[in-house]
Design an enzyme around this catalytic site. Structure first.
Site, PDB file in Angstrom:
ATOM      1  N   TYR A 144      -1.100  57.321  41.997  1.00 27.52           N
ATOM      2  CA  TYR A 144      -0.834  58.766  42.125  1.00 27.52           C
ATOM      3  C   TYR A 144       0.671  59.023  42.185  1.00 27.52           C
ATOM      4  O   TYR A 144       1.213  59.800  41.400  1.00 27.52           O
ATOM      5  CB  TYR A 144      -1.524  59.276  43.384  1.00 27.52           C
ATOM      6  N   ASN A 173       1.358  69.347  51.345  1.00 29.91           N
ATOM      7  CA  ASN A 173      -0.061  69.512  51.741  1.00 29.91           C
ATOM      8  C   ASN A 173      -0.490  70.980  51.804  1.00 29.91           C
ATOM      9  O   ASN A 173       0.054  71.753  52.596  1.00 29.91           O
ATOM     10  CB  ASN A 173      -0.290  68.886  53.118  1.00 29.91           C
ATOM     11  N   VAL A 186      -7.364  65.782  55.100  1.00 19.56           N
ATOM     12  CA  VAL A 186      -7.511  65.902  56.552  1.00 19.56           C
ATOM     13  C   VAL A 186      -8.063  67.249  56.995  1.00 19.56           C
ATOM     14  O   VAL A 186      -8.910  67.320  57.895  1.00 19.56           O
ATOM     15  CB  VAL A 186      -6.185  65.524  57.253  1.00 19.56           C
ATOM     16  N   SER A 188      -9.981  69.527  55.392  1.00 20.45           N
ATOM     17  CA  SER A 188     -11.410  69.687  55.089  1.00 20.45           C
ATOM     18  C   SER A 188     -12.237  68.701  55.918  1.00 20.45           C
ATOM     19  O   SER A 188     -13.274  69.069  56.483  1.00 20.45           O
ATOM     20  CB  SER A 188     -11.665  69.516  53.593  1.00 20.45           C
ATOM     21  N   PHE A 190     -11.660  67.412  58.917  1.00 18.23           N
ATOM     22  CA  PHE A 190     -11.765  67.816  60.328  1.00 18.23           C
ATOM     23  C   PHE A 190     -12.688  69.030  60.480  1.00 18.23           C
ATOM     24  O   PHE A 190     -13.502  69.091  61.411  1.00 18.23           O
ATOM     25  CB  PHE A 190     -10.379  68.127  60.914  1.00 18.23           C
ATOM     26  N   GLN A 275       5.728  60.863  58.336  1.00 17.56           N
ATOM     27  CA  GLN A 275       6.098  62.251  58.594  1.00 17.56           C
ATOM     28  C   GLN A 275       6.375  62.957  57.280  1.00 17.56           C
ATOM     29  O   GLN A 275       6.733  62.339  56.289  1.00 17.56           O
ATOM     30  CB  GLN A 275       7.328  62.330  59.499  1.00 17.56           C
TER      31      GLN A 275
HETATM   32  P1  NAD Z   1      -8.388  69.061  42.822  1.00 16.74           P
HETATM   33  O1  NAD Z   1      -8.870  67.672  42.781  1.00 16.74           O
HETATM   34  O2  NAD Z   1      -9.251  70.088  43.484  1.00 16.74           O
HETATM   35  O3  NAD Z   1      -8.032  69.595  41.368  1.00 16.74           O
HETATM   36  C1  NAD Z   1      -7.694  68.780  40.287  1.00 16.74           C
HETATM   37  C2  NAD Z   1      -8.461  69.268  39.068  1.00 16.74           C
HETATM   38  O4  NAD Z   1      -8.086  68.481  37.935  1.00 16.74           O
HETATM   39  C3  NAD Z   1      -9.977  69.123  39.228  1.00 16.74           C
HETATM   40  O5  NAD Z   1     -10.622  70.299  38.816  1.00 16.74           O
HETATM   41  C4  NAD Z   1     -10.306  67.945  38.303  1.00 16.74           C
HETATM   42  O6  NAD Z   1     -11.631  67.982  37.813  1.00 16.74           O
HETATM   43  C5  NAD Z   1      -9.248  68.115  37.235  1.00 16.74           C
HETATM   44  N1  NAD Z   1      -8.963  66.878  36.482  1.00 16.74           N
HETATM   45  C6  NAD Z   1      -8.737  65.634  36.984  1.00 16.74           C
HETATM   46  N2  NAD Z   1      -8.493  64.773  35.995  1.00 16.74           N
HETATM   47  C7  NAD Z   1      -8.553  65.484  34.830  1.00 16.74           C
HETATM   48  C8  NAD Z   1      -8.393  65.152  33.468  1.00 16.74           C
HETATM   49  N3  NAD Z   1      -8.106  63.893  33.082  1.00 16.74           N
HETATM   50  N4  NAD Z   1      -8.543  66.127  32.538  1.00 16.74           N
HETATM   51  C9  NAD Z   1      -8.831  67.406  32.914  1.00 16.74           C
HETATM   52  N5  NAD Z   1      -8.990  67.769  34.195  1.00 16.74           N
HETATM   53  C10 NAD Z   1      -8.849  66.831  35.142  1.00 16.74           C
HETATM   54  O7  NAD Z   1      -6.964  69.031  43.538  1.00 16.74           O
HETATM   55  P2  NAD Z   1      -5.940  70.201  43.907  1.00 16.74           P
HETATM   56  O8  NAD Z   1      -5.639  70.077  45.344  1.00 16.74           O
HETATM   57  O9  NAD Z   1      -6.392  71.493  43.381  1.00 16.74           O
HETATM   58  O10 NAD Z   1      -4.648  69.720  43.119  1.00 16.74           O
HETATM   59  C11 NAD Z   1      -4.206  70.337  41.922  1.00 16.74           C
HETATM   60  C12 NAD Z   1      -2.876  69.755  41.502  1.00 16.74           C
HETATM   61  O11 NAD Z   1      -1.901  69.993  42.518  1.00 16.74           O
HETATM   62  C13 NAD Z   1      -2.916  68.235  41.283  1.00 16.74           C
HETATM   63  O12 NAD Z   1      -2.122  67.910  40.170  1.00 16.74           O
HETATM   64  C14 NAD Z   1      -2.301  67.687  42.545  1.00 16.74           C
HETATM   65  O13 NAD Z   1      -1.685  66.457  42.320  1.00 16.74           O
HETATM   66  C15 NAD Z   1      -1.303  68.772  42.906  1.00 16.74           C
HETATM   67  N6  NAD Z   1      -1.021  68.756  44.352  1.00 16.74           N
HETATM   68  C16 NAD Z   1      -1.906  69.252  45.258  1.00 16.74           C
HETATM   69  C17 NAD Z   1      -1.604  69.190  46.617  1.00 16.74           C
HETATM   70  C18 NAD Z   1      -2.533  69.748  47.676  1.00 16.74           C
HETATM   71  O14 NAD Z   1      -2.223  69.627  48.854  1.00 16.74           O
HETATM   72  N7  NAD Z   1      -3.631  70.376  47.362  1.00 16.74           N
HETATM   73  C19 NAD Z   1      -0.399  68.623  47.045  1.00 16.74           C
HETATM   74  C20 NAD Z   1       0.470  68.106  46.090  1.00 16.74           C
HETATM   75  C21 NAD Z   1       0.161  68.203  44.744  1.00 16.74           C
HETATM   76  N1  UDP Z   2      -6.208  61.708  58.114  1.00 20.25           N
HETATM   77  C1  UDP Z   2      -6.890  61.507  59.302  1.00 20.25           C
HETATM   78  N2  UDP Z   2      -8.248  61.671  59.312  1.00 20.25           N
HETATM   79  C2  UDP Z   2      -8.950  62.044  58.211  1.00 20.25           C
HETATM   80  C3  UDP Z   2      -8.249  62.258  57.000  1.00 20.25           C
HETATM   81  C4  UDP Z   2      -6.877  62.078  56.996  1.00 20.25           C
HETATM   82  O1  UDP Z   2      -6.292  61.201  60.333  1.00 20.25           O
HETATM   83  O2  UDP Z   2     -10.191  62.194  58.319  1.00 20.25           O
HETATM   84  C5  UDP Z   2      -4.737  61.562  58.107  1.00 20.25           C
HETATM   85  C6  UDP Z   2      -4.188  60.666  57.008  1.00 20.25           C
HETATM   86  O3  UDP Z   2      -4.185  59.311  57.412  1.00 20.25           O
HETATM   87  C7  UDP Z   2      -2.803  61.226  56.834  1.00 20.25           C
HETATM   88  C8  UDP Z   2      -2.970  62.724  57.122  1.00 20.25           C
HETATM   89  O4  UDP Z   2      -4.186  62.833  57.859  1.00 20.25           O
HETATM   90  O5  UDP Z   2      -1.926  60.682  57.782  1.00 20.25           O
HETATM   91  C9  UDP Z   2      -3.045  63.585  55.872  1.00 20.25           C
HETATM   92  O6  UDP Z   2      -4.020  63.021  55.015  1.00 20.25           O
HETATM   93  P1  UDP Z   2      -4.431  63.686  53.624  1.00 20.25           P
HETATM   94  O7  UDP Z   2      -5.277  62.683  52.914  1.00 20.25           O
HETATM   95  O8  UDP Z   2      -4.989  65.042  53.860  1.00 20.25           O
HETATM   96  O9  UDP Z   2      -3.054  63.919  52.862  1.00 20.25           O
HETATM   97  P2  UDP Z   2      -1.824  62.961  52.462  1.00 20.25           P
HETATM   98  O10 UDP Z   2      -1.894  61.682  53.251  1.00 20.25           O
HETATM   99  O11 UDP Z   2      -1.977  62.728  51.004  1.00 20.25           O
HETATM  100  O12 UDP Z   2      -0.652  63.771  52.837  1.00 20.25           O
END
Ligand code: NAD
Ligand code: UDP
Ligand code: UDP
Length: 315
Positions: A144, A173, A186, A188, A190, A275
């Protein structure tokens, strides 16, 4: 009004983005392979004359005519992106090449949904855009993190080499309604655990921190970034700078749901950043933006959403 392509449009963030763009009067083409997204996320948009959906995997070429591209396709939660790590890298890298090739052919503006994971386990705090990051290239999160880093490289090379109009946002996040209930993130986790009366699983000692942004704030910043002048490329951090420990989050979710769930501790996953907090000075200056929805209000809406989902599933 523009014709806008949203890849990953049936996902959590993508579905909110499609909804907001349609509301602004744009024509939206949602492209998704439904790996982590779902038709249910966009069901309420189907029927709108401004909305079109195409099942397609962005690792394959795509020939459509659009004015703007938001490239969000990529699984975002550790469970999902580690399920098939090679496909995750392909989605970020081949997906970026195809969407950039498309943007080049049709002269579209293109925005990349990058991530705070490009900073890895950061050595400077809060994280500023000029920080190059501290990322393990061979670990479980690398598919990733490095995939997203390479996508950024591709965006900047298409910009330098072909003069494309690019925007790179680094998303921190983000949470809210339509998060996948089982995707392991995390917030969803919790909420689903608390509403089900199950133990709340804290990984590690719960002292690691994250800064949580409510989805509506995030979408506003993404659209503002797309609409910045052509010479603005980013990268630009978007997120909520208010930082919480994971334990504080667990306690707040328990208090707000009135749950009797207990906190249980499980091992910390490898390379879990200790962090994270965005420095959003650039977003404040360039977008005139900052988050408006605090964790309490955002959690309230998210808890309501999961409550109604669980109720519907029980019926
Ligand atoms: P999500 O998993 O809900 O959405 C990702 C979408 O992409 C899904 O609908 C999935 O089916 C689609 N997808 C995956 N692989 C694909 C492919 N090869 N072709 C077409 N579609 C594909 O996640 P999200 O939280 O909505 O994230 C959306 C974007 O934002 C992602 O690129 C993610 O890396 C980025 N992002 C999200 C967060 C966050 O906290 N939610 C943080 C940082 C970056
Ligand atoms: N985490 C946790 N319990 C859970 C899911 C996640 O303690 O049930 C922690 C995880 O180890 C991380 C933080 O929560 O330290 C955020 O995790 P998440 O997967 O949401 O996002 P990311 O690590 O990609 O920022
Ligand atoms: N591409 C696409 N849609 C288009 C134009 C290109 O999916 O409308 C893909 C195409 O498959 C190509 C990639 O984007 O492999 C990169 O395109 P580019 O023009 O940059 O490079 P080239 O075609 O020379 O490989």
């Amino acid at each position: 009004m523009a014709k806008v392509l949203v890849t990953g449009g049936a996902g959590f963030l993508g579905s909110h983005l499609c909804e907001r763009l349609i509301g602004q009067g744009h024509d939206v083409l949602c492209v998704d392979n439904y790996f982590t997204g779902s038709r249910a996320n966009i069901a309420h948009l189907i029927g709108s004359p401004r909305f079109e959906v195409m099942r397609h995997d962005v690792t394959f070429p795509l020939y459509v005519e659009v004015d703007q591209i938001y490239n969000l396709a990529c699984p975002a939660s550790p469970i999902h992106y580690q399920f098939d790590p090679v496909q995750t890298t392909k989605t970020s890298v081949h997906g970026a090449i195809n969407m950039l090739g498309l943007a080049k052919r049709v002269k579209a503006k293109i925005l990349q949904a990058s991530t705070s994971e490009v900073y890895g386990d950061p050595e400077i705090h809060p994280q500023v855009e000029s920080y190059w990051g501290h990322v393990n290239p061979i670990g479980l999160r690398s598919c990733y993190d490095e995939g997203k880093r390479c996508a950024e490289t591709l965006f900047f090379d298409y910009w330098r080499q072909h003069g494309l109009r690019i925007k790179v946002v680094r998303i921190f996040n983000t949470y809210g309604p339509r998060m996948h209930p089982n995707d392991g993130r995390v917030v969803s986790n919790f909420i689903v655990q608390a509403l089900g009366g199950n133990d709340i699983t804290i990984y590690g000692d719960g002292r690691q921190t994250r800064s949580f942004c409510y989805v509506d704030d995030l979408i506003e910043a993404m659209i503002r970034t797309m609409n910045t002048p052509n010479d603005f490329t980013g990268p630009i951090n978007i997120g909520n700078p208010r930082e919480f420990t994971i334990r504080e989050l667990a306690e707040q979710v328990i208090a707000m749901t009135g749950s009797r769930s207990r906190l249980v501790f499980a091992p910390l996953p490898s390379d879990d950043p200790r962090q994270r907090q965005p420095d959003i000075s650039l977003a404040r200056a360039v977008l005139g933006w900052e988050p408006t929805i605090d964790l309490g209000r955002g959690l309230e809406r998210t808890i309501d959403y999961f409550r109604s989902q669980l109720r519907a599933a029980a019926e």
